[in-house]
Design a protein around this motif. Structure first.
Motif, PDB file in Angstrom:
ATOM      1  N   GLY A 123       0.786  -1.224   0.000  1.00  0.00           N
ATOM      2  CA  GLY A 123       0.000   0.000   0.000  1.00  0.00           C
ATOM      3  C   GLY A 123       0.815   1.268   0.000  1.00  0.00           C
ATOM      4  N   VAL A 124       2.126   1.183  -0.246  1.00  0.00           N
ATOM      5  CA  VAL A 124       2.979   2.378  -0.214  1.00  0.00           C
ATOM      6  C   VAL A 124       2.705   3.250  -1.428  1.00  0.00           C
ATOM      7  CG1 VAL A 124       5.358   3.222  -0.221  1.00  0.00           C
ATOM      8  CG2 VAL A 124       4.738   1.226   1.156  1.00  0.00           C
ATOM      9  N   VAL A 125       2.730   2.661  -2.616  1.00  0.00           N
ATOM     10  CA  VAL A 125       2.456   3.397  -3.853  1.00  0.00           C
ATOM     11  C   VAL A 125       1.391   2.637  -4.654  1.00  0.00           C
ATOM     12  CG1 VAL A 125       4.655   4.610  -4.107  1.00  0.00           C
ATOM     13  CG2 VAL A 125       4.461   2.252  -4.909  1.00  0.00           C
ATOM     14  N   PRO A 126       0.600   3.351  -5.449  1.00  0.00           N
ATOM     15  CA  PRO A 126      -0.418   2.669  -6.255  1.00  0.00           C
ATOM     16  C   PRO A 126       0.083   2.276  -7.639  1.00  0.00           C
ATOM     17  CG  PRO A 126      -0.772   5.022  -6.369  1.00  0.00           C
ATOM     18  CD  PRO A 126       0.426   4.824  -5.478  1.00  0.00           C
ATOM     19  N   LEU A 127       1.377   2.523  -7.895  1.00  0.00           N
ATOM     20  CA  LEU A 127       1.962   2.206  -9.193  1.00  0.00           C
ATOM     21  C   LEU A 127       3.455   1.974  -9.013  1.00  0.00           C
ATOM     22  CD1 LEU A 127       2.114   2.140 -12.353  1.00  0.00           C
ATOM     23  CD2 LEU A 127       2.355   4.641 -12.265  1.00  0.00           C
ATOM     24  N   ALA A 128       3.958   0.922  -9.648  1.00  0.00           N
ATOM     25  CA  ALA A 128       5.393   0.700  -9.676  1.00  0.00           C
ATOM     26  C   ALA A 128       5.776   0.103 -11.019  1.00  0.00           C
ATOM     27  CB  ALA A 128       5.842  -0.219  -8.535  1.00  0.00           C
ATOM     28  N   LEU A 129       6.967   0.461 -11.480  1.00  0.00           N
ATOM     29  CA  LEU A 129       7.493  -0.045 -12.741  1.00  0.00           C
ATOM     30  C   LEU A 129       8.348  -1.278 -12.505  1.00  0.00           C
ATOM     31  CD1 LEU A 129       8.640   3.264 -14.478  1.00  0.00           C
ATOM     32  CD2 LEU A 129       6.392   2.159 -14.522  1.00  0.00           C
ATOM     33  N   GLY A 130       8.217  -2.244 -13.403  1.00  0.00           N
ATOM     34  CA  GLY A 130       9.050  -3.426 -13.364  1.00  0.00           C
ATOM     35  C   GLY A 130       9.445  -3.813 -14.766  1.00  0.00           C
ATOM     36  N   SER A 131       9.879  -5.040 -14.908  1.00  0.00           N
ATOM     37  CA  SER A 131      10.231  -5.568 -16.229  1.00  0.00           C
ATOM     38  C   SER A 131      10.079  -7.077 -16.172  1.00  0.00           C
ATOM     39  CB  SER A 131      11.661  -5.184 -16.606  1.00  0.00           C
ATOM     40  OG  SER A 131      12.595  -5.852 -15.759  1.00  0.00           O
ATOM     41  N   GLN A 132      10.093  -7.697 -17.360  1.00  0.00           N
ATOM     42  CA  GLN A 132      10.036  -9.152 -17.413  1.00  0.00           C
ATOM     43  C   GLN A 132      10.884  -9.663 -18.577  1.00  0.00           C
ATOM     44  OE1 GLN A 132       6.847 -11.564 -15.961  1.00  0.00           O
ATOM     45  NE2 GLN A 132       6.380 -12.310 -18.031  1.00  0.00           N
ATOM     46  N   THR A 133      11.704 -10.678 -18.261  1.00  0.00           N
ATOM     47  CA  THR A 133      12.466 -11.393 -19.273  1.00  0.00           C
ATOM     48  C   THR A 133      12.050 -12.856 -19.291  1.00  0.00           C
ATOM     49  OG1 THR A 133      14.323  -9.877 -18.901  1.00  0.00           O
ATOM     50  CG2 THR A 133      14.787 -11.900 -20.127  1.00  0.00           C
ATOM     51  N   ALA A 134      11.759 -13.400 -18.118  1.00  0.00           N
ATOM     52  CA  ALA A 134      11.199 -14.767 -18.009  1.00  0.00           C
ATOM     53  C   ALA A 134       9.864 -14.667 -17.279  1.00  0.00           C
ATOM     54  CB  ALA A 134      12.169 -15.694 -17.300  1.00  0.00           C
ATOM     55  N   GLY A 135       9.903 -14.619 -15.929  1.00  0.00           N
ATOM     56  CA  GLY A 135       8.680 -14.461 -15.154  1.00  0.00           C
ATOM     57  C   GLY A 135       8.829 -13.372 -14.108  1.00  0.00           C
ATOM     58  N   SER A 136       9.635 -12.353 -14.431  1.00  0.00           N
ATOM     59  CA  SER A 136      10.083 -11.376 -13.437  1.00  0.00           C
ATOM     60  C   SER A 136       9.009 -10.439 -12.926  1.00  0.00           C
ATOM     61  CB  SER A 136      11.219 -10.529 -14.024  1.00  0.00           C
ATOM     62  OG  SER A 136      12.253 -11.334 -14.517  1.00  0.00           O
ATOM     63  N   LEU A 137       7.893 -10.327 -13.634  1.00  0.00           N
ATOM     64  CA  LEU A 137       6.814  -9.455 -13.168  1.00  0.00           C
ATOM     65  C   LEU A 137       5.551 -10.236 -12.858  1.00  0.00           C
ATOM     66  CD1 LEU A 137       6.092  -5.940 -13.758  1.00  0.00           C
ATOM     67  CD2 LEU A 137       4.181  -7.409 -14.391  1.00  0.00           C
ATOM     68  N   THR A 138       5.210 -11.194 -13.709  1.00  0.00           N
ATOM     69  CA  THR A 138       3.997 -11.990 -13.500  1.00  0.00           C
ATOM     70  C   THR A 138       4.053 -12.733 -12.172  1.00  0.00           C
ATOM     71  OG1 THR A 138       3.653 -12.247 -15.872  1.00  0.00           O
ATOM     72  CG2 THR A 138       2.645 -13.896 -14.444  1.00  0.00           C
ATOM     73  N   ARG A 139       5.179 -13.331 -11.867  1.00  0.00           N
ATOM     74  CA  ARG A 139       5.304 -14.119 -10.641  1.00  0.00           C
ATOM     75  C   ARG A 139       5.219 -13.241  -9.386  1.00  0.00           C
ATOM     76  NH1 ARG A 139       9.666 -15.773 -11.805  1.00  0.00           N
ATOM     77  NH2 ARG A 139      11.264 -15.583 -10.209  1.00  0.00           N
ATOM     78  N   PRO A 140       5.981 -12.129  -9.281  1.00  0.00           N
ATOM     79  CA  PRO A 140       5.813 -11.264  -8.099  1.00  0.00           C
ATOM     80  C   PRO A 140       4.398 -10.710  -7.952  1.00  0.00           C
ATOM     81  CG  PRO A 140       7.841 -10.732  -9.243  1.00  0.00           C
ATOM     82  CD  PRO A 140       7.096 -11.689 -10.122  1.00  0.00           C
ATOM     83  N   ALA A 141       3.761 -10.366  -9.072  1.00  0.00           N
ATOM     84  CA  ALA A 141       2.381  -9.888  -8.984  1.00  0.00           C
ATOM     85  C   ALA A 141       1.489 -10.959  -8.379  1.00  0.00           C
ATOM     86  CB  ALA A 141       1.872  -9.484 -10.366  1.00  0.00           C
ATOM     87  N   ALA A 142       1.638 -12.197  -8.858  1.00  0.00           N
ATOM     88  CA  ALA A 142       0.820 -13.290  -8.343  1.00  0.00           C
ATOM     89  C   ALA A 142       1.105 -13.560  -6.880  1.00  0.00           C
ATOM     90  CB  ALA A 142       1.067 -14.555  -9.173  1.00  0.00           C
ATOM     91  N   TYR A 143       2.379 -13.617  -6.524  1.00  0.00           N
ATOM     92  CA  TYR A 143       2.759 -13.924  -5.147  1.00  0.00           C
ATOM     93  C   TYR A 143       2.328 -12.837  -4.166  1.00  0.00           C
ATOM     94  CZ  TYR A 143       5.931 -17.730  -6.637  1.00  0.00           C
ATOM     95  OH  TYR A 143       6.476 -18.883  -7.148  1.00  0.00           O
ATOM     96  N   CYS A 144       2.372 -11.573  -4.608  1.00  0.00           N
ATOM     97  CA  CYS A 144       2.062 -10.457  -3.714  1.00  0.00           C
ATOM     98  C   CYS A 144       0.604 -10.006  -3.788  1.00  0.00           C
ATOM     99  CB  CYS A 144       2.986  -9.274  -4.006  1.00  0.00           C
ATOM    100  SG  CYS A 144       4.722  -9.574  -3.599  1.00  0.00           S
ATOM    101  N   GLY A 145      -0.177 -10.614  -4.696  1.00  0.00           N
ATOM    102  CA  GLY A 145      -1.606 -10.307  -4.748  1.00  0.00           C
ATOM    103  C   GLY A 145      -1.947  -8.972  -5.353  1.00  0.00           C
ATOM    104  N   VAL A 146      -1.182  -8.552  -6.393  1.00  0.00           N
ATOM    105  CA  VAL A 146      -1.474  -7.297  -7.073  1.00  0.00           C
ATOM    106  C   VAL A 146      -1.661  -7.581  -8.570  1.00  0.00           C
ATOM    107  CG1 VAL A 146      -0.245  -5.899  -5.387  1.00  0.00           C
ATOM    108  CG2 VAL A 146       0.978  -6.721  -7.423  1.00  0.00           C
ATOM    109  N   ALA A 147      -2.118  -6.575  -9.297  1.00  0.00           N
ATOM    110  CA  ALA A 147      -2.306  -6.706 -10.739  1.00  0.00           C
ATOM    111  C   ALA A 147      -1.004  -6.364 -11.448  1.00  0.00           C
ATOM    112  CB  ALA A 147      -3.426  -5.787 -11.206  1.00  0.00           C
ATOM    113  N   GLY A 148      -0.686  -7.122 -12.479  1.00  0.00           N
ATOM    114  CA  GLY A 148       0.532  -6.873 -13.234  1.00  0.00           C
ATOM    115  C   GLY A 148       0.268  -6.941 -14.725  1.00  0.00           C
TER     116      GLY A 148
END
Length: 427
Positions: free
Chosen positions: A157-182
């Protein structure tokens, strides 16, 4: 720990600021207060701009027409350049290397009125060696791969937006694990990775993380058109290709049940499920992805590979593997990717999206590994947009994310499908 609710979404913040019920300074001050409260447990941030961010907010306080994302604080994965700030990539080899200019994506967000709050933790060069970040839902569990700091910062809940990147599962997996939309943008699409420290040019893609799918659509619309998107058109009798992922990895029963539940909900709302012979397709996509990533990483990080004592065992192993791949094997993998992309794009003219698990299960316990990216590899090889939809939980309350993979020319349709799925879960 997580404080996500209807009042802490990006959409709600944008509406409050536009209505004059809140100000950019309020938004940045609130983000800093939440960061100070959660950071001892979550450890999502590398550095925080406690001077520049409030100053930028004060300038926007008196500019009511300061852009559609006016006053929105956001986090930036520490492989992405922010002017005057080090881009350290989770490695001592880049320590103190300060960016002279913003990555175009960061510059675009500033133009739209958003305010970079600071840099978030990444794994070493966006590969497997974990940083210090913990999962906000349970600090004994991993937050996932290289966009872990960004996902955790949004989930906390710190920020409502953050930038990431993906080469394999670098964004989809953290989104799933942390319960946010990616959202993983299509490779070669309008959101470019210039100003990112790359790992594999054929595979690297921009990622966005927000509390909800509706927020992702809002940000994506602002980035690509310069304005906030209009009302969502609900999908009418969408055709979904259901994908279990079990031909690639053992998928937890709770995750399989979540997939079935969302598929049944979609059918109840009029969706049609389409059968596809995934075991005949996806294993060779995973193999080609691994070949391309290792081959290109060995060349992208050739200078860093000269200092193996300052790299993790995981990264040394990847680079050594990549150096040993024959050029002919690499070219063959690229050719396979091109053929299979054409085949999937043809499928996606008849099917609105592929629906499957975003990860094999909930975030594994422990902080020494980041979980398996295998369920993202096929789609990343093909450069397709991928949307992580939060909302499911396992029996212990840990998040379970599903993913929708769509056509790169129909991202708004993908957001509409994801929003409908998220709304059904919330209901």
């Amino acid at each position: 720990m997580p404080t996500l609710d209807g009042e802490t979404t990006l959409s709600a913040l944008v509406a409050r600021i536009a209505a004059g019920k809140s100000s950019p300074s309020d938004a940045v001050t609130g983000a800093l207060e939440r960061l100070d409260r959660t950071e001892p447990d979550v450890r999502a941030w590398v550095r925080v701009d406690r001077t520049g961010a409030p100053a930028a907010a004060r300038e926007l306080d008196s500019e009511p027409s300061g852009g559609p994302l006016r006053g929105v604080p956001f986090g930036v994965k520490d492989i992405i350049d922010v002017r005057g700030t080090p881009t350290e990539c989770g490695s001592p080899l880049r320590r103190g290397r300060t960016a002279e200019s913003d990555a175009p994506l960061v510059a675009r967000l500033r133009q739209l009125g958003a305010i970079p709050l600071g840099k978030t933790v990444t794994t070493e060069f966006a590969y497997f060696s974990p940083g210090p970040t913990r999962n906000p839902h349970n600090p004994e569990h991993t937050p996932g791969g290289s966009s872990s700091g960004s996902a955790a910062a949004v989930a906390a809940g710190v920020v409502p937006l953050a930038l990431g990147s993906q080469t394999a599962g670098s964004l989809t997996r953290p989104a799933a694990y942390c319960g946010v939309a990616g959202f993983v943008a299509p490779v070669g699409g309008p959101l470019a990775t210039r100003g990112f420290a790359g790992l594999s040019p054929s595979l690297d893609a921009v990622g966005l993380l927000t509390p909800s799918v509706a927020d992702l659509r809002l940000v994506h619309g602002a980035l690509t058109t310069g304005r906030l998107p209009g009302p969502l058109e609900p999908p009418v009798r969408p055709r979904l290709a259901l994908w279990s992922g079990t031909e690639l990895v053992e998928v937890a029963q709770d995750m399989q049940a979540a997939l079935i539940r969302s598929a049944e909900d979609a059918v109840a709302r009029g969706a049609v499920l389409v059968d596809v012979d995934w075991p005949a397709r996806t294993p060779r996509l995973v193999e080609a992805h691994s070949t391309i990533m290792a081959y290109e990483a060995a060349r992208e990080l050739a200078a860093e590979a000269a200092h193996p004592d300052r790299l993790s065992p995981q990264l040394n192993e990847l680079l050594a593997h990549g150096r040993g791949i024959p050029a002919a094997d690499y070219r063959q993998a690229l050719s396979l990717a091109e053929r299979e992309r054409a085949a999937l794009l043809s499928l996606l003219t008849d099917v609105d999206a592929v629906l499957g698990p975003a990860a094999p299960g909930p975030a594994p316990k422990g902080l020494t590994a980041t979980g398996s990216p295998v369920l993202s590899r096929p789609w990343q090889l093909l450069g397709l947009p991928a949307l992580t939809v939060p909302g499911h939980r396992d029996g212990r309350g840990m998040p379970l994310g599903l993913q929708l993979i769509g056509h790169p020319d129909r991202t708004d349709q993908l957001f509409a499908l994801g929003h409908a799925m998220e709304e059904a879960l919330n209901a």
